[in-house]
Design a protein around this motif. Structure first.
Motif, short mmCIF file in Angstrom:
data_model
loop_
_atom_site.label_atom_id
_atom_site.label_comp_id
_atom_site.label_asym_id
_atom_site.label_seq_id
_atom_site.Cartn_x
_atom_site.Cartn_y
_atom_site.Cartn_z
N PHE A 112 46.15 48.96 42.98
CA PHE A 112 47.80 48.63 43.13
C PHE A 112 47.90 47.23 42.43
O PHE A 112 48.82 47.02 42.59
CB PHE A 112 47.91 49.13 44.36
N LEU A 113 47.37 46.32 43.49
CA LEU A 113 47.72 45.53 43.56
C LEU A 113 47.46 44.50 42.52
O LEU A 113 48.39 43.87 42.38
CB LEU A 113 47.38 44.35 45.27
N ILE A 114 46.70 44.84 41.77
CA ILE A 114 45.59 43.70 40.95
C ILE A 114 46.53 44.65 39.58
O ILE A 114 46.82 43.92 38.16
CB ILE A 114 44.62 43.93 40.08
N ASP A 115 46.14 46.02 39.00
CA ASP A 115 46.56 47.02 37.73
C ASP A 115 47.46 47.53 37.56
O ASP A 115 48.51 47.70 36.53
CB ASP A 115 45.11 47.76 38.08
N VAL A 116 48.57 47.23 38.88
CA VAL A 116 49.89 47.86 39.01
C VAL A 116 50.42 46.62 39.00
O VAL A 116 51.85 46.77 38.41
CB VAL A 116 49.76 49.18 40.06
N LEU A 117 50.86 45.82 39.90
CA LEU A 117 51.60 44.99 40.17
C LEU A 117 51.36 43.62 39.49
O LEU A 117 51.62 42.77 39.88
CB LEU A 117 51.35 44.85 42.09
N GLY A 118 49.85 43.65 39.06
CA GLY A 118 49.72 42.26 38.23
C GLY A 118 49.34 40.72 39.44
O GLY A 118 49.17 40.14 38.83
N SER A 119 48.84 41.03 39.78
CA SER A 119 48.30 40.28 41.25
C SER A 119 46.93 39.88 40.92
O SER A 119 46.33 40.28 41.49
CB SER A 119 48.25 40.30 42.73
N HIS A 120 46.75 39.11 39.77
CA HIS A 120 45.69 38.55 39.21
C HIS A 120 44.76 36.96 39.83
O HIS A 120 43.71 37.28 40.01
CB HIS A 120 45.61 38.09 37.40
N LEU A 121 45.28 36.34 40.82
CA LEU A 121 45.12 35.35 40.48
C LEU A 121 43.49 35.55 41.93
O LEU A 121 42.55 34.91 41.50
CB LEU A 121 45.71 34.20 41.27
N TRP A 122 43.95 35.77 42.98
CA TRP A 122 42.62 35.94 43.39
C TRP A 122 42.08 37.17 42.70
O TRP A 122 40.32 36.87 43.39
CB TRP A 122 43.70 36.29 44.86
N ALA A 123 42.76 38.58 42.08
CA ALA A 123 41.58 39.02 41.63
C ALA A 123 40.48 37.77 40.59
O ALA A 123 39.45 38.95 40.82
CB ALA A 123 42.18 40.06 41.23
N LYS A 124 40.61 37.59 39.96
CA LYS A 124 39.80 36.75 39.04
C LYS A 124 38.83 36.13 39.77
O LYS A 124 37.85 35.85 39.88
CB LYS A 124 40.78 36.01 38.26
N CYS A 125 38.74 35.27 41.27
CA CYS A 125 37.86 34.48 42.15
C CYS A 125 37.10 35.23 42.57
O CYS A 125 35.73 35.25 42.77
CB CYS A 125 38.91 33.73 43.12
N LEU A 126 37.23 37.09 42.72
CA LEU A 126 37.05 37.90 43.58
C LEU A 126 35.87 38.43 42.08
O LEU A 126 34.27 38.42 42.20
CB LEU A 126 37.40 38.79 44.42
N ALA A 127 36.50 38.38 41.28
CA ALA A 127 35.70 38.76 39.91
C ALA A 127 34.87 38.19 39.09
O ALA A 127 33.96 38.49 38.74
CB ALA A 127 36.82 39.26 39.06
#
Length: 382
Positions: free
Chosen positions: A301-316
């Motif tokens: 929901f946070l990443i692929d729906v809302l598009g919150s990517h910056l912190w997600a890429k740090c974890l990725a």
């Protein structure tokens, strides 16, 4: 909810890869790499009871029961199944040569993960030349390999209906085995560390040694069986995401409802078949799948729906090289590296801040290593 709102919730994603999966895998690995030690340091600094409770949750259950740290291992297996469910198809969908190549890769992945698990455990006994009876063959990576491989074989060769049937039969059969089967006085409803049926299997059929020479290995033979269901649950979830990815509201609500239902069922089963990580009981499977689905739904929901990517890429960055950094966490002394680099600063800080800086530095060094690989598009996969 209006149709326009539903359409706005539909994420734009690639069919084969979701950033939320890599980010959640990275989040999972973060705690293995030393993140769990931060809560104890924060409690020392602040004295807040929240950090004390969080630190306690970063320890495995002593036997029966469940803590947040118990979720790390099954979550990784679940996510391997999610990727399988998104990308894999029955082998009949491929040309014969491609199908053979896929199966060969599956066997290669299985044996490499078992080998890397032995390597991670420093399981070769007294050193080279090896004493084969002193090797610990059971491992976390070995279990990941086995559960993924069996789930993959089912996806490749068995119908979806029968995959569901296999998952249900495994959970019920495993419970019946531990509840009613007795071998040499072991089992028959005894769920203790010394008397469970798993002890007989590890003492008679598991080659080499067990973890800390215990009667039963926590990654032993029999408990591999229910872990397959964690991977299969990931497969079913991955398929569900792909099928309903254009309807974000429906997808998220249904995943949450299914996850809550699994949690309720797992905690109800706990009354007669205790939730236990070392035994990997059927109730443990249901509870860990439920929590895994809730976490994946949140990240999706946070990443692929809302598009919150910056912190997600740090974890990725962590999640996309999870196997190599897991091995490195055993083979490289990151704590020594952190102490060597930040020792001067650490020495002048108060006790709590010393711990926070030491373990924070350790995490930073590992992340920077992974970021170096990420920037060069070096992704070491099995």
């Amino acid at each position: 909810m209006t149709q326009n709102t539903e359409q706005n919730m539909a994420p734009v994603i690639e069919k084969k890869r979701l950033l939320s999966i890599d980010a959640l895998r990275g989040f999972d690995m973060f705690w293995i790499l030393g993140g769990e030690k931060l809560f104890a340091a924060l409690f020392m600094i602040s004295g807040w009871s929240f950090f004390q409770v969080a630190a306690e949750q970063m320890e495995h259950s002593s036997w029966h029961g469940f803590t947040a740290y118990d979720l790390i291992f099954p979550l990784f297996i679940f996510l391997s199944g999610v990727s399988l469910g998104i990308g894999a198809k029955p082998l009949t969908s491929y040309p014969a040569d491609k199908a053979q190549s896929i199966v060969r890769h599956g066997y290669k992945r299985l044996f490499l993960l078992i080998f890397f698990g032995v390597l991670y455990n420093h399981g070769w006994g007294t050193g080279i030349p090896m004493a084969l009876d002193e090797i610990r063959y059971a491992s976390v990576l070995g279990r990941i390999g086995i559960s993924w491989f069996v789930a993959a074989m089912l996806v490749w060769y068995v119908s979806v209906r029968n995959q569901w049937l296999v998952a249900i039969v495994i959970l019920i059969t495993y419970w019946l085995l531990l509840q009613f089967v007795t071998l040499d006085g072991l089992g028959g409803g005894n769920f203790s560390a010394e008397g469970a049926l798993n002890v007989w299997f590890d003492q008679h059929l598991l080659p080499g040694i067990t973890y800390r020479q215990l009667p039963m290995d926590p990654e032993g033979l029999l408990s591999n069986l229910p872990s397959i269901v964690n991977a299969l649950a990931g497969v079913f979830t991955g398929r569900f995401i792909i099928k309903h990815r254009t309807n974000g509201g429906f997808l998220i609500s249904r995943l949450c409802l299914i996850a809550i239902g699994l949690l309720l069922l797992g905690y109800a089963w706990d009354l007669i078949f205790p939730i236990n990580k070392s035994l990997w009981t059927s109730s443990f499977v249901l509870v860990t799948v439920g929590y895994s689905m809730l976490l994946l739904t949140l990240f999706y929901f946070l990443i692929d729906v809302l598009g919150s990517h910056l912190w997600a890429k740090c974890l990725a960055v962590i999640g996309m090289n999870s196997i190599i950094i897991y091995l490195a966490s055993s083979l490289v002394n990151w704590q020594y590296s952190s102490q060597s680099l930040f020792g001067g600063l650490i020495s002048v800080l108060p006790a709590g801040w010393q711990q926070l800086t030491l373990y924070g530095g350790m995490l930073l060094l590992q992340w920077l290593f992974l970021y170096w690989l990420y920037c060069r598009k070096i992704f070491i996969k099995v």
